[in-house]
Design a protein around this motif. Structure first.
Motif, PDB file in Angstrom:
ATOM      1  N   LEU A  99     -78.763  50.545  -1.635  1.00 11.78           N
ATOM      2  CA  LEU A  99     -77.696  49.760  -1.023  1.00 11.78           C
ATOM      3  C   LEU A  99     -77.060  50.512   0.141  1.00 11.78           C
ATOM      4  CD1 LEU A  99     -76.105  48.292  -4.268  1.00 11.78           C
ATOM      5  CD2 LEU A  99     -77.306  46.994  -2.491  1.00 11.78           C
ATOM      6  N   THR A 100     -76.922  51.820  -0.003  1.00 12.04           N
ATOM      7  CA  THR A 100     -76.378  52.627   1.088  1.00 12.04           C
ATOM      8  C   THR A 100     -77.287  52.576   2.307  1.00 12.04           C
ATOM      9  OG1 THR A 100     -75.257  54.133  -0.440  1.00 12.04           O
ATOM     10  CG2 THR A 100     -75.674  54.947   1.778  1.00 12.04           C
ATOM     11  N   GLU A 101     -78.589  52.734   2.087  1.00  6.40           N
ATOM     12  CA  GLU A 101     -79.548  52.709   3.196  1.00  6.40           C
ATOM     13  C   GLU A 101     -79.650  51.304   3.792  1.00  6.40           C
ATOM     14  OE1 GLU A 101     -81.030  55.356   4.578  1.00  6.40           O
ATOM     15  OE2 GLU A 101     -79.745  56.480   3.199  1.00  6.40           O
ATOM     16  N   PHE A 102     -79.603  50.291   2.953  1.00 10.37           N
ATOM     17  CA  PHE A 102     -79.672  48.908   3.434  1.00 10.37           C
ATOM     18  C   PHE A 102     -78.445  48.580   4.283  1.00 10.37           C
ATOM     19  CE2 PHE A 102     -79.510  44.173   2.294  1.00 10.37           C
ATOM     20  CZ  PHE A 102     -80.337  43.826   3.351  1.00 10.37           C
ATOM     21  N   ALA A 103     -77.280  49.076   3.858  1.00 11.54           N
ATOM     22  CA  ALA A 103     -76.059  48.851   4.631  1.00 11.54           C
ATOM     23  C   ALA A 103     -76.170  49.470   6.021  1.00 11.54           C
ATOM     24  CB  ALA A 103     -74.851  49.425   3.895  1.00 11.54           C
ATOM     25  N   LYS A 104     -76.751  50.671   6.098  1.00 13.17           N
ATOM     26  CA  LYS A 104     -76.922  51.333   7.392  1.00 13.17           C
ATOM     27  C   LYS A 104     -77.792  50.490   8.324  1.00 13.17           C
ATOM     28  CE  LYS A 104     -76.590  56.075   5.580  1.00 13.17           C
ATOM     29  NZ  LYS A 104     -77.362  57.333   5.349  1.00 13.17           N
ATOM     30  N   TYR A 105     -78.794  49.833   7.742  1.00  4.34           N
ATOM     31  CA  TYR A 105     -79.717  49.046   8.559  1.00  4.34           C
ATOM     32  C   TYR A 105     -79.149  47.656   8.887  1.00  4.34           C
ATOM     33  CZ  TYR A 105     -83.710  46.237   9.940  1.00  4.34           C
ATOM     34  OH  TYR A 105     -84.535  45.385  10.620  1.00  4.34           O
ATOM     35  N   ALA A 106     -78.588  46.985   7.889  1.00  2.00           N
ATOM     36  CA  ALA A 106     -78.282  45.563   8.023  1.00  2.00           C
ATOM     37  C   ALA A 106     -76.913  45.258   8.615  1.00  2.00           C
ATOM     38  CB  ALA A 106     -78.397  44.885   6.655  1.00  2.00           C
ATOM     39  N   LEU A 107     -75.944  46.131   8.412  1.00  4.53           N
ATOM     40  CA  LEU A 107     -74.582  45.836   8.858  1.00  4.53           C
ATOM     41  C   LEU A 107     -74.364  46.279  10.299  1.00  4.53           C
ATOM     42  CD1 LEU A 107     -72.540  46.764   5.671  1.00  4.53           C
ATOM     43  CD2 LEU A 107     -73.264  44.508   6.438  1.00  4.53           C
ATOM     44  N   PRO A 108     -73.385  45.659  10.977  1.00  2.00           N
ATOM     45  CA  PRO A 108     -73.106  46.036  12.370  1.00  2.00           C
ATOM     46  C   PRO A 108     -72.759  47.519  12.494  1.00  2.00           C
ATOM     47  CG  PRO A 108     -71.986  43.989  11.803  1.00  2.00           C
ATOM     48  CD  PRO A 108     -72.549  44.530  10.523  1.00  2.00           C
ATOM     49  N   CYS A 109     -73.119  48.097  13.624  1.00  3.09           N
ATOM     50  CA  CYS A 109     -72.847  49.512  13.872  1.00  3.09           C
ATOM     51  C   CYS A 109     -71.347  49.796  13.785  1.00  3.09           C
ATOM     52  CB  CYS A 109     -73.376  49.886  15.254  1.00  3.09           C
ATOM     53  SG  CYS A 109     -73.177  51.617  15.681  1.00  3.09           S
ATOM     54  N   LYS A 110     -71.000  50.853  13.091  1.00  5.61           N
ATOM     55  CA  LYS A 110     -69.619  51.302  12.940  1.00  5.61           C
ATOM     56  C   LYS A 110     -68.723  50.267  12.243  1.00  5.61           C
ATOM     57  CE  LYS A 110     -69.746  54.481  16.880  1.00  5.61           C
ATOM     58  NZ  LYS A 110     -69.118  54.911  18.145  1.00  5.61           N
ATOM     59  N   TRP A 111     -69.319  49.438  11.388  1.00  2.00           N
ATOM     60  CA  TRP A 111     -68.508  48.449  10.678  1.00  2.00           C
ATOM     61  C   TRP A 111     -67.436  49.120   9.831  1.00  2.00           C
ATOM     62  CZ3 TRP A 111     -68.076  48.483   5.416  1.00  2.00           C
ATOM     63  CH2 TRP A 111     -69.021  49.242   4.701  1.00  2.00           C
ATOM     64  N   GLU A 112     -67.748  50.339   9.323  1.00  2.00           N
ATOM     65  CA  GLU A 112     -66.770  51.032   8.472  1.00  2.00           C
ATOM     66  C   GLU A 112     -65.493  51.339   9.243  1.00  2.00           C
ATOM     67  OE1 GLU A 112     -69.847  52.296   9.262  1.00  2.00           O
ATOM     68  OE2 GLU A 112     -70.638  53.491   7.595  1.00  2.00           O
ATOM     69  N   HIS A 113     -65.645  51.675  10.520  1.00  2.00           N
ATOM     70  CA  HIS A 113     -64.477  52.012  11.327  1.00  2.00           C
ATOM     71  C   HIS A 113     -63.603  50.779  11.562  1.00  2.00           C
ATOM     72  CE1 HIS A 113     -66.031  56.044  12.097  1.00  2.00           C
ATOM     73  NE2 HIS A 113     -67.215  55.485  12.305  1.00  2.00           N
ATOM     74  N   GLY A 114     -64.254  49.618  11.700  1.00  2.00           N
ATOM     75  CA  GLY A 114     -63.486  48.381  11.846  1.00  2.00           C
ATOM     76  C   GLY A 114     -62.672  48.074  10.609  1.00  2.00           C
ATOM     77  N   ILE A 115     -63.298  48.252   9.427  1.00  2.00           N
ATOM     78  CA  ILE A 115     -62.591  48.027   8.169  1.00  2.00           C
ATOM     79  C   ILE A 115     -61.440  49.018   8.022  1.00  2.00           C
ATOM     80  CG2 ILE A 115     -62.779  48.090   5.657  1.00  2.00           C
ATOM     81  CD1 ILE A 115     -64.122  45.679   6.778  1.00  2.00           C
ATOM     82  N   ARG A 116     -61.706  50.279   8.325  1.00  2.00           N
ATOM     83  CA  ARG A 116     -60.673  51.308   8.199  1.00  2.00           C
ATOM     84  C   ARG A 116     -59.512  51.020   9.143  1.00  2.00           C
ATOM     85  NH1 ARG A 116     -60.530  56.755   6.342  1.00  2.00           N
ATOM     86  NH2 ARG A 116     -58.906  57.990   7.349  1.00  2.00           N
ATOM     87  N   ASN A 117     -59.811  50.607  10.382  1.00  2.00           N
ATOM     88  CA  ASN A 117     -58.744  50.287  11.337  1.00  2.00           C
ATOM     89  C   ASN A 117     -57.899  49.117  10.848  1.00  2.00           C
ATOM     90  OD1 ASN A 117     -59.537  52.326  13.066  1.00  2.00           O
ATOM     91  ND2 ASN A 117     -60.787  50.992  14.367  1.00  2.00           N
ATOM     92  N   THR A 118     -58.563  48.141  10.212  1.00  2.00           N
ATOM     93  CA  THR A 118     -57.818  47.012   9.639  1.00  2.00           C
ATOM     94  C   THR A 118     -56.897  47.494   8.526  1.00  2.00           C
ATOM     95  OG1 THR A 118     -59.617  45.470  10.157  1.00  2.00           O
ATOM     96  CG2 THR A 118     -58.034  44.778   8.472  1.00  2.00           C
ATOM     97  N   LEU A 119     -57.404  48.401   7.690  1.00  2.00           N
ATOM     98  CA  LEU A 119     -56.581  48.967   6.617  1.00  2.00           C
ATOM     99  C   LEU A 119     -55.357  49.682   7.169  1.00  2.00           C
ATOM    100  CD1 LEU A 119     -59.286  50.496   4.244  1.00  2.00           C
ATOM    101  CD2 LEU A 119     -57.567  48.826   3.579  1.00  2.00           C
ATOM    102  N   LEU A 120     -55.570  50.482   8.211  1.00  2.00           N
ATOM    103  CA  LEU A 120     -54.490  51.310   8.739  1.00  2.00           C
ATOM    104  C   LEU A 120     -53.462  50.508   9.532  1.00  2.00           C
ATOM    105  CD1 LEU A 120     -56.543  54.443   9.891  1.00  2.00           C
ATOM    106  CD2 LEU A 120     -55.261  54.124   7.765  1.00  2.00           C
ATOM    107  N   SER A 121     -53.866  49.351  10.055  1.00  2.00           N
ATOM    108  CA  SER A 121     -52.955  48.574  10.901  1.00  2.00           C
ATOM    109  C   SER A 121     -52.320  47.386  10.177  1.00  2.00           C
ATOM    110  CB  SER A 121     -53.697  48.064  12.145  1.00  2.00           C
ATOM    111  OG  SER A 121     -54.760  47.192  11.785  1.00  2.00           O
ATOM    112  N   SER A 122     -52.790  47.090   8.971  1.00  2.00           N
ATOM    113  CA  SER A 122     -52.288  45.921   8.248  1.00  2.00           C
ATOM    114  C   SER A 122     -50.830  46.096   7.834  1.00  2.00           C
ATOM    115  CB  SER A 122     -53.142  45.686   6.993  1.00  2.00           C
ATOM    116  OG  SER A 122     -52.655  44.578   6.260  1.00  2.00           O
ATOM    117  N   LYS A 123     -50.058  45.022   7.974  1.00  2.00           N
ATOM    118  CA  LYS A 123     -48.643  45.030   7.578  1.00  2.00           C
ATOM    119  C   LYS A 123     -48.388  43.872   6.621  1.00  2.00           C
ATOM    120  CE  LYS A 123     -47.072  47.176  11.883  1.00  2.00           C
ATOM    121  NZ  LYS A 123     -46.836  48.490  11.224  1.00  2.00           N
ATOM    122  N   GLN A 124     -47.440  44.083   5.720  1.00  2.00           N
ATOM    123  CA  GLN A 124     -47.144  43.064   4.719  1.00  2.00           C
ATOM    124  C   GLN A 124     -46.573  41.809   5.349  1.00  2.00           C
ATOM    125  OE1 GLN A 124     -44.292  44.213   1.707  1.00  2.00           O
ATOM    126  NE2 GLN A 124     -44.250  42.188   0.765  1.00  2.00           N
TER     127      GLN A 124
END
Length: 206
Positions: free
Chosen positions: A87-112
């Motif tokens: 699953l880790t290797e498949f994620a590297k291949y199938a998901l958009p490049c740097k998708w993790e950074h997009g998720i992390r940025n959403t986490l860090l910028s989200s407000k209640q």
């Protein structure tokens, strides 16, 4: 792999828990990948397949041509992987490049904002789970998630929290206590609003 605007997302098809699952034609976004990951782990749990042979069965269920090509070009190596490593290797291949950074940025910028605290924190924890389940280095620890929640919660809730002594010693207990504070605050605000409305109605009737 970048997402194309004009292509539908793949679907995860499972008829029975013991039956081999299928990933239909289509591209993957992070949430669809998480759905595939969860289905693979359920299949491992409920099928009678051995852990060392599970990957060859789930990988054969990928019907998107480019995913099939990736698998067949590396079949021997992929079949030898554990499910999590596949699953880790498949994620590297199938998901958009740097998708993790997009998720992390959403986490860090989200407000209640005006959302209930319980709903907002679940949104953030689900996003972080996407990172955790793919072993991403961008995944936040419980302490970091707690710090983000406190920093970006509704100012009124943060003020109430700062004036309250909590007994929580774990992250789940902290979530529970803050959720209770938020619910109390919502009740207080609703009561205040009713008094204001009643006062305004009385003035209008004079």
């Amino acid at each position: 792999m970048p997402l194309a605007n004009n292509r539908p997302l793949a679907e995860v098809k499972v008829s029975k828990l013991k039956d081999c699952l299928m990933l239909t034609l289509g591209q993957l976004d992070v949430k669809k990948f998480q759905e595939w990951s969860n289905a693979c782990h359920r299949y491992l749990k409920h099928s009678e397949k051995k852990p060392e042979e599970i990957v060859r069965f789930v990988a054969d269920g990928m019907l998107e041509p480019c995913f099939m090509k990736w698998y067949h070009a590396n079949q021997t190596c992929i079949n030898a992987l554990s499910l999590d490593k596949y699953l880790t290797e498949f994620a590297k291949y199938a998901l958009p490049c740097k998708w993790e950074h997009g998720i992390r940025n959403t986490l860090l910028s989200s407000k209640q904002g005006n959302k209930p605290f319980a709903d907002w924190q679940i949104e953030l924890e689900n996003l972080n789970a996407l990172l955790a389940n793919t072993k991403s280095m961008c995944c936040l620890s419980d302490a970091s998630v707690q710090a983000q929640l406190k920093a970006n919660m509704n100012p009124d809730l943060r003020a109430k929290l700062n004036n309250t002594i909590l007994i929580a010693t774990t992250f789940p207990d902290w979530i529970r206590e803050v959720t209770e504070l938020d619910e109390d605050l919502c009740k207080e605000n609703a009561c205040t609003q009713r008094l204001i409305d009643a006062n305004n109605a009385a003035r209008a009737a004079e």
